[in-house]
Design an enzyme around this catalytic site. Structure first.
Site, PDB file in Angstrom:
ATOM      1  N   ASP A 156      42.244  51.269  41.645  1.00 48.85           N
ATOM      2  CA  ASP A 156      42.774  51.539  40.025  1.00 48.85           C
ATOM      3  C   ASP A 156      41.659  51.437  39.147  1.00 48.85           C
ATOM      4  O   ASP A 156      42.145  51.035  37.937  1.00 48.85           O
ATOM      5  CB  ASP A 156      43.762  50.720  39.938  1.00 48.85           C
ATOM      6  CG  ASP A 156      45.056  50.477  40.936  1.00 48.85           C
ATOM      7  OD1 ASP A 156      45.103  51.621  41.496  1.00 48.85           O
ATOM      8  OD2 ASP A 156      45.530  49.691  41.313  1.00 48.85           O
ATOM      9  N   LYS A 161      39.242  56.109  39.030  1.00 48.92           N
ATOM     10  CA  LYS A 161      38.596  57.154  39.920  1.00 48.92           C
ATOM     11  C   LYS A 161      39.019  58.665  39.563  1.00 48.92           C
ATOM     12  O   LYS A 161      38.165  59.350  39.612  1.00 48.92           O
ATOM     13  CB  LYS A 161      38.351  56.802  41.242  1.00 48.92           C
ATOM     14  CG  LYS A 161      37.780  55.271  41.632  1.00 48.92           C
ATOM     15  CD  LYS A 161      37.860  55.129  43.139  1.00 48.92           C
ATOM     16  CE  LYS A 161      39.157  54.848  43.584  1.00 48.92           C
ATOM     17  NZ  LYS A 161      39.804  53.710  43.098  1.00 48.92           N
ATOM     18  N   GLY A 172      46.556  56.679  44.549  1.00 49.70           N
ATOM     19  CA  GLY A 172      47.137  57.889  43.456  1.00 49.70           C
ATOM     20  C   GLY A 172      45.896  57.878  42.654  1.00 49.70           C
ATOM     21  O   GLY A 172      45.966  57.014  41.772  1.00 49.70           O
ATOM     22  N   HIS A 173      45.550  58.819  42.407  1.00 50.97           N
ATOM     23  CA  HIS A 173      44.484  59.302  41.372  1.00 50.97           C
ATOM     24  C   HIS A 173      45.143  60.174  40.372  1.00 50.97           C
ATOM     25  O   HIS A 173      45.661  61.383  40.639  1.00 50.97           O
ATOM     26  CB  HIS A 173      43.361  60.200  42.382  1.00 50.97           C
ATOM     27  CG  HIS A 173      42.694  59.489  43.001  1.00 50.97           C
ATOM     28  ND1 HIS A 173      41.878  59.942  44.038  1.00 50.97           N
ATOM     29  CD2 HIS A 173      42.613  58.219  43.138  1.00 50.97           C
ATOM     30  CE1 HIS A 173      41.078  58.886  44.588  1.00 50.97           C
ATOM     31  NE2 HIS A 173      41.636  57.731  44.440  1.00 50.97           N
ATOM     32  N   GLN A 201      41.179  53.700  47.021  1.00 55.19           N
ATOM     33  CA  GLN A 201      40.990  52.057  46.868  1.00 55.19           C
ATOM     34  C   GLN A 201      39.610  51.590  46.264  1.00 55.19           C
ATOM     35  O   GLN A 201      39.100  52.518  45.260  1.00 55.19           O
ATOM     36  CB  GLN A 201      41.354  51.483  47.909  1.00 55.19           C
ATOM     37  CG  GLN A 201      42.849  51.835  48.389  1.00 55.19           C
ATOM     38  CD  GLN A 201      43.036  53.003  49.153  1.00 55.19           C
ATOM     39  OE1 GLN A 201      42.171  53.438  50.142  1.00 55.19           O
ATOM     40  NE2 GLN A 201      44.119  53.909  48.860  1.00 55.19           N
TER      41      GLN A 201
HETATM   42  P1  IMP Z   1      47.946  49.309  52.155  1.00 55.77           P
HETATM   43  O1  IMP Z   1      46.647  50.339  51.965  1.00 55.77           O
HETATM   44  O2  IMP Z   1      49.269  50.025  52.041  1.00 55.77           O
HETATM   45  O3  IMP Z   1      47.978  48.899  53.426  1.00 55.77           O
HETATM   46  O4  IMP Z   1      47.886  48.048  51.168  1.00 55.77           O
HETATM   47  C1  IMP Z   1      46.997  47.184  51.425  1.00 55.77           C
HETATM   48  C2  IMP Z   1      46.551  46.452  50.156  1.00 55.77           C
HETATM   49  O5  IMP Z   1      45.823  47.331  49.598  1.00 55.77           O
HETATM   50  C3  IMP Z   1      47.623  46.042  49.146  1.00 55.77           C
HETATM   51  O6  IMP Z   1      47.429  44.904  48.380  1.00 55.77           O
HETATM   52  C4  IMP Z   1      47.723  47.072  48.471  1.00 55.77           C
HETATM   53  O7  IMP Z   1      48.366  46.951  46.916  1.00 55.77           O
HETATM   54  C5  IMP Z   1      46.263  47.530  48.133  1.00 55.77           C
HETATM   55  N1  IMP Z   1      46.204  49.139  47.887  1.00 55.77           N
HETATM   56  C6  IMP Z   1      46.270  50.187  48.562  1.00 55.77           C
HETATM   57  N2  IMP Z   1      46.142  51.597  48.066  1.00 55.77           N
HETATM   58  C7  IMP Z   1      45.538  51.111  46.842  1.00 55.77           C
HETATM   59  C8  IMP Z   1      45.324  51.854  45.862  1.00 55.77           C
HETATM   60  O8  IMP Z   1      45.253  52.948  45.801  1.00 55.77           O
HETATM   61  N3  IMP Z   1      45.089  51.008  44.353  1.00 55.77           N
HETATM   62  C9  IMP Z   1      45.243  49.598  44.383  1.00 55.77           C
HETATM   63  N4  IMP Z   1      45.379  48.936  45.457  1.00 55.77           N
HETATM   64  C10 IMP Z   1      45.746  49.715  46.633  1.00 55.77           C
END
Ligand code: IMP
Length: 461
Positions: free
Chosen positions: A25, A28, A52-53, A253
């Site tokens: 977040d 990007k 989510g971009h 991420q």
């Molecule tokens: P997962 O990727 O859904 O398995 O989540 C694992 C961890 O990564 C959690 O703490 C999510 O909130 C975090 N996370 C996954 N994708 C994003 C993103 O695009 N932005 C911020 N945090 C993310």
């Protein structure tokens, strides 16, 4: 210096990796969108529709989860690389939304035959596994099936996009549903409260069991719609490179969510760091010319896990400066809409991100969010068990115990979002930016002072 001069010379054909330097977040989506003007091909190399971009262009806001935002630029090719875990149903939805808004992805969007698929049963497993985790052990996943899909890849039972092209594809789906139902039964019998729901949109989940016929029908349609996009992207990328095209690899991420370098186990299941760009695309390390690290002027995190400079969250921290960051910065998950936790800039994290990613340039974002904060802190080191440390402890429980050591600077207390040149920033804002850059080991490439494409100062990129 020689290196930077060489980079400048090479800018006509340059392959760039763009990564998130904190917990995701960082903004990007916007920076990728800005850098796309110098790229011919944009490759997404890891993650899935957990990302989510957000891109705001010509007054329109779009959130892209799987398709690289390069699709919004005419004439650019976009690739979903092999390192991604791709949910076909989410992708179809995104393709159709693009088409409805006048952008035709066919002929410009390609998916690697090696890309793993996130199936609906991975979402069911993600939710059931998270529900089964004890308090304090929950990861706070996005519930998008990311972990189970990567687990299937590593245990060599995953389905790849290339499988979708096979005649017996729906038979394989049926076999996989049967296997998932066995796992779901175990999860339920062992630990999951029978009252917990593991909703899977569009599917009946009866008594924790998935319907194989329904799945076969859904994926037969997906096969039909997506087959034209699936190619072997490795020769495609190397041919593009040989033809002098520039490639931009976009990470999702961030570094601190990396499965190896992040705050394990409170991480995602892939490698958002720059090394992941090669693994997830088929480019070699020698093909990468430049790494851009996107970093926010403060820090946020969504989901569980340690966050040393945290000021504000929905549970137990209510600092007013953190609240300003959350409110002015619209800090809500682009996909899950969960409120993000907020806190001061952490230069220990930024330095670490610079090292593990080899960041050449920073894209510093959301400086304008701090416009009304009178005193701004920067974490320059930590204290752990009475000792000063300036590296990230590898254990999440140690990171949860560190105390940040802060430097304090005066806020600038005026609007920055209308500034168009770095030298026109209010002096106190310029001093803050200079200090962040000085502490964080790379040059400033881009400064972003508002969500729109136009609110961007391109310093070196
Ligand atoms: P997962 O990727 O859904 O398995 O989540 C694992 C961890 O990564 C959690 O703490 C999510 O909130 C975090 N996370 C996954 N994708 C994003 C993103 O695009 N932005 C911020 N945090 C993310």
């Amino acid at each position: 210096m020689v290196y930077y001069a060489a980079l400048k010379e090479k800018q006509s054909q340059m392959n760039t990796v763009l990564i998130g330097s904190q917990w995701g977040d960082e903004g990007k989506g916007k920076v990728i969108d800005v850098l796309t003007d110098k790229a011919d091909v944009v490759v997404r190399y890891q993650g899935g529709s957990n990302a989510g971009h957000t891109v705001i262009a010509e007054g329109k806001k779009r959130v892209l989860r799987l398709i690289p935002s390069g699709i919004l630029h005419e004439g650019k090719t976009c690739i979903i690389g092999n390192g991604v875990v791709m949910n076909p149903l989410d992708l179809i939805e995104e393709i159709e939304a693009m088409r409805a808004s006048g952008v035709e992805p066919k002929g410009r969007l390609f998916i690697s035959t090696r890309t793993q698929m996130v199936m609906l049963y991975h979402r069911a497993l993600d939710k059931a596994e998270e529900a089964a985790r004890a308090p304090g052990k929950k990861i706070g996943t996005t519930g998008r099936g990311i972990g189970p899909a990567y687990a299937a890849k590593v245990s060599r039972t995953g389905l790849r996009c290339g499988d979708m092209l096979r005649d017996d594809f729906t038979d394989i789906v049926r076999e996989q549903v049967a296997e998932t139902n066995r796992k779901l039964k175990m999860l339920r019998a062992e630990r999951v409260d029978a009252g917990d729901q593991i909703g899977v949109p569009g599917c009946t989940v009866k008594d924790y069991q998935l319907d194989a016929d329904e799945f076969a029908r859904i994926y037969a349609v997906a096969k039909e719609k997506l087959s034209p996009y699936i190619i072997d992207t490795v020769p495609y990328l190397h041919a593009a490179k040989a033809a002098g095209k520039s490639i931009l690899c976009e990470g999702a991420q961030g570094t601190m969510l990396d499965i190896d370098f992040g705050t394990y186990p409170f991480v995602t299941s892939s490698n958002p760091t720059s090394g992941g760009a090669c693994i997830g695309s088929g480019l070699s390390p020698r093909d990468i010319d430049c790494v851009v690290g996107v970093v926010k002027a403060y820090t946020t995190r969504v989901g569980e896990g340690p966050f040393p400079t945290e000021l504000y969250n929905a549970v137990d921290k209510q600092d007013p400066d953190g609240k300003t960051m959350a409110e002015v910065g619209h800090e809500f998950g682009a996909v899950t809409k969960r409120p993000r936790r907020t806190g001061w800039y952490d230069a220990v994290i930024a330095r670490y991100a610079q090292q593990v990613n080899g960041i050449d340039y920073w894209a510093l974002t959301k400086l304008d969010v701090l416009d009304t904060i009178p005193k701004i802190k920067i974490c320059v080191a930590y204290e752990l068990d009475g000792k000063r440390i300036d590296t990230i402890p590898s254990s999440a429980s140690d990171l949860a115990r560190v105390k940040p050591i802060y430097e304090e600077m005066d806020g600038w207390m005026c609007e920055t979002s209308n500034v168009t040149r770095l030298e026109d920033l209010p002096p106190k804002a310029k001093a803050y930016v200079d200090r962040l850059v000085e502490l964080s080991g790379a040059k400033l490439g881009i400064l972003s002072i508002g969500p729109a494409r136009e609110s961007t100062i391109r310093v070196a990129l």
